[in-house]
Design a protein around this motif. Structure first.
Motif, short mmCIF file in Angstrom:
data_model
loop_
_atom_site.label_atom_id
_atom_site.label_comp_id
_atom_site.label_asym_id
_atom_site.label_seq_id
_atom_site.Cartn_x
_atom_site.Cartn_y
_atom_site.Cartn_z
N VAL A 9 25.41 15.04 -29.01
CA VAL A 9 25.24 13.64 -28.05
C VAL A 9 23.99 14.13 -27.34
N LEU A 10 23.78 15.31 -26.80
CA LEU A 10 22.33 15.37 -25.88
C LEU A 10 21.28 15.35 -26.91
N ASP A 11 21.35 15.69 -28.36
CA ASP A 11 20.16 15.73 -29.02
C ASP A 11 19.87 14.21 -29.18
N GLN A 12 21.04 13.16 -29.57
CA GLN A 12 20.90 11.84 -29.69
C GLN A 12 19.97 11.11 -28.71
N ALA A 13 20.50 11.48 -27.47
CA ALA A 13 19.94 10.80 -26.40
C ALA A 13 18.60 11.37 -26.19
N ILE A 14 17.91 12.43 -26.57
CA ILE A 14 16.86 12.82 -26.51
C ILE A 14 15.90 12.00 -27.64
N ARG A 15 16.53 11.96 -28.74
CA ARG A 15 15.82 11.05 -29.81
C ARG A 15 15.47 9.80 -29.38
N GLN A 16 16.77 9.37 -28.91
CA GLN A 16 16.64 7.72 -28.33
C GLN A 16 15.56 7.60 -27.16
N CYS A 17 15.55 8.29 -26.24
CA CYS A 17 14.38 8.56 -25.41
C CYS A 17 12.98 8.46 -25.92
N GLN A 18 12.78 9.35 -26.80
CA GLN A 18 11.47 9.52 -27.70
C GLN A 18 11.27 8.39 -28.44
N GLU A 19 12.24 7.52 -28.75
CA GLU A 19 11.89 6.39 -29.64
C GLU A 19 12.07 5.07 -29.09
N GLY A 20 11.78 5.23 -27.53
CA GLY A 20 11.75 3.88 -26.78
C GLY A 20 13.07 3.10 -26.42
N GLU A 21 14.09 3.76 -26.32
CA GLU A 21 15.30 3.38 -25.93
C GLU A 21 15.99 4.10 -24.83
N PRO A 22 15.24 3.80 -23.62
CA PRO A 22 15.79 4.42 -22.52
C PRO A 22 17.39 4.03 -22.09
N GLU A 23 17.66 2.70 -22.15
CA GLU A 23 18.88 2.50 -21.85
C GLU A 23 19.97 3.01 -22.69
N SER A 24 19.79 2.84 -23.92
CA SER A 24 20.91 3.59 -24.80
C SER A 24 20.99 5.03 -24.55
N ALA A 25 19.59 5.76 -24.37
CA ALA A 25 19.85 7.00 -23.89
C ALA A 25 20.82 7.29 -22.71
N VAL A 52 15.92 11.74 -16.25
CA VAL A 52 14.64 11.35 -15.14
C VAL A 52 13.42 10.67 -16.16
N ALA A 53 13.54 11.29 -17.34
CA ALA A 53 12.22 10.61 -18.16
C ALA A 53 12.78 9.19 -18.52
N CYS A 54 13.86 8.79 -18.72
CA CYS A 54 14.48 7.36 -19.33
C CYS A 54 14.46 6.63 -17.63
N LEU A 55 14.69 7.11 -16.78
CA LEU A 55 14.34 6.11 -15.53
C LEU A 55 12.81 6.09 -15.25
N ILE A 56 11.93 6.91 -15.40
CA ILE A 56 10.47 6.85 -15.34
C ILE A 56 10.07 5.61 -16.36
N GLU A 57 10.71 5.75 -17.65
CA GLU A 57 10.28 4.49 -18.72
C GLU A 57 10.87 3.21 -18.21
N LEU A 58 11.93 3.31 -17.50
CA LEU A 58 12.49 1.86 -17.10
C LEU A 58 11.81 1.56 -15.69
N ASP A 59 10.77 2.16 -15.20
CA ASP A 59 10.00 1.92 -13.98
C ASP A 59 11.09 2.12 -12.90
N ARG A 60 12.08 3.11 -12.88
CA ARG A 60 12.89 3.18 -11.70
C ARG A 60 12.26 4.45 -11.24
N GLU A 61 10.93 4.88 -10.89
CA GLU A 61 10.62 6.04 -10.40
C GLU A 61 11.13 6.65 -9.34
N GLY A 62 11.60 5.72 -8.36
CA GLY A 62 12.16 6.13 -7.10
C GLY A 62 13.35 7.00 -7.36
N GLU A 63 14.21 6.57 -8.39
CA GLU A 63 15.53 7.14 -8.63
C GLU A 63 15.21 8.55 -9.41
#
Length: 449
Positions: A9-25, A52-63
């Motif tokens: 599950v963790l590896d899948q989340a990492i892949r989704q983040c890398q592939e530009g799918e932060p919400e799914s991750a 944290v990386a996903c939040l940054i990708e989603l422009d939620r830098e404060g979180e």
């Protein structure tokens, strides 16, 4: 259907983040059973890094900032957690928060070499080679036998073309690991770069004793023997390559060197071009573009030696089509085609433009919205006599890349003083695409985002 394991599950989340799918991750991470982690400190650090990386990708830098601050405040005693938080951010290319975390870890665990080593890896990835070298030295101050730190330091110094420093680092490593044939080859290469041919040959001899059928050994020894005008050794290397790697691009390239040594320039040039084609066909391996880069550099050097600039147009076009802009390739292109100068200066140039639609379509199933308007951003270093010339050279190069239109320079800064060299591009980054209704990457950098 079997339930995926926690590591999966963790590896899948990492892949989704890398592939530009932060919400799914993030959805996957919310369902992650953190109590079932096999290595809780490490995997929780990795999971938070992905979040944290996903939040940054989603422009939620404060979180994202709050989560980093909370981790550094409340989990400061869990050094492996903090280490893997920083490493995961670095692996995902978020270097600013990764640096903050890893520098904090250097203060939290100042006696350990690991924080400094991993900080150095992050700095090396972001091309801050001087700072990376300093971080590796800090790691080595704490553990003089830290082999990975020695190797990474040597690689940084190589990229800076500090051949003497790189040779010293490789020799220190080889004192600890004398049976590493590939590192003996690396040492030989840097000794060759500084024209210390006797020492280079000694290093090749060590490698030969350890791994006599190493293709890299015989190929690089051939390169050195050609520089030394040692045609006997060149032929020995060519014979060895023909025996152990008959279908390899390096065998074809060295065969061209033998033809050149025998005065058959045009057949040699054709062999060099065949080597380039063969090297491009190796793409997709773990080494990625390295074979093509090495083959192109060899062909360009051949063209320079034999005054064949007028016959390189197809080769140069292939370089642009493949975006094969490694520093070594650019250096040979400058030497081949660039105007010589006694007073060249280094300018850092940042460009923006609008990407061509086919680039957006080629992103496939990424997170790019086909209805959204996008811009792109690229940075480069230019060797020029003055700012006006740097602007012209950067725009001409960008136009030939052909990734977009309406390109303009948004920042230019002189970095280094005059030197004797050929003019042109010294480095060129990849294209970074961003929505035009957001701040450009440079605006974000200036504002600290």
């Amino acid at each position: 259907m079997d339930t995926p394991s926690v590591p999966d599950v963790l590896d899948q989340a990492i892949r989704q983040c890398q592939e530009g799918e932060p919400e799914s991750a993030l959805r996957l991470l919310r369902g992650l059973d953190r109590e079932a982690l096999s290595d809780p400190e490490k995997d929780r650090g990795r999971a938070l890094g992905v979040e944290v990386a996903c939040l940054i990708e989603l422009d939620r830098e404060g979180e994202a900032e709050s989560k980093i601050a909370e981790a550094l405040s409340q989990r400061r005693d869990e050094t492996r957690f903090v280490l893997w938080l920083g490493n995961q951010l670095s692996d995902l290319g978020h270097f600013e928060p990764a640096e903050r975390v890893l520098r904090a870890l250097c203060e939290l665990d100042p006696e350990s070499p690991l924080p400094f080593y991993n900080l150095g890896v992050m700095l090396e990835r972001s091309w801050r080679l001087d700072e990376a070298t300093t971080a590796f030295d800090e790691a080595l101050d704490r553990d003089a036998s830290f082999e990975d730190a020695l190797i990474n330091k040597a690689l940084c110094l190589e990229q800076r073309q500090d051949w003497e420093g790189a040779a010293q680092a490789y020799r220190r490593y080889l004192e600890l690991t004398p049976d590493d044939a590939h590192c003996w080859v690396s040492l030989a290469i840097v000794e060759s770069e500084r024209d210390e041919y006797e020492q280079a040959y000694e290093a090749y001899e060590h490698a030969l004793e350890l791994e006599p059928e190493c293709v890299s050994l015989h190929f690089n020894w051939a390169v050195t023997s050609l520089r030394r005008n040692d045609h006997e050794q060149l032929r020995c290397c060519a014979s060895a390559l023909a025996r152990i790697a008959p279908g390899d691009w390096r065998t074809e390239s060295v065969g061209g060197d033998v033809l050149e040594a025998d005065g058959h320039i045009w057949p040699a040039w054709e062999a060099k071009l065949r080597a380039v084609e063969m090297a491009f066909q190796t793409e997709g391996e773990e080494a990625e573009a390295l074979p093509a880069i090495a083959a192109v550099i060899g062909a360009l050097r051949f063209a320079i030696r034999n005054d064949l600039a007028q016959h390189t147009e197809d080769l140069i076009e292939k370089v642009f089509d493949a975006h094969l802009f490694a520093d070594g390739v650019l250096a040979e292109m400058r030497a081949l085609l660039g105007e010589p100068s006694e007073q060249a200066r280094v300018f850092f140039v940042q460009l923006e433009g609008s990407p061509h639609i086919h680039l957006l379509e080629s992103e496939g199933d990424s997170a790019l919205d086909p209805l959204q308007e996008y811009g792109y951003f690229r940075s480069c270093e230019v060797l020029a006599n003055d700012e006006a010339q740097a602007r012209r050279l950067a725009l001409e190069f960008e136009s030939r890349i052909g990734d977009g239109q309406d390109c303009r320079i948004v920042e230019i800064e002189e970095m280094e003083g005059p030197r004797k060299t050929h003019l042109g591009l010294r480095s060129c980054s990849a294209m970074l695409i961003f929505p035009v209704d957001e701040q450009s990457p440079e605006d974000r950098r200036r504002s600290g985002g």
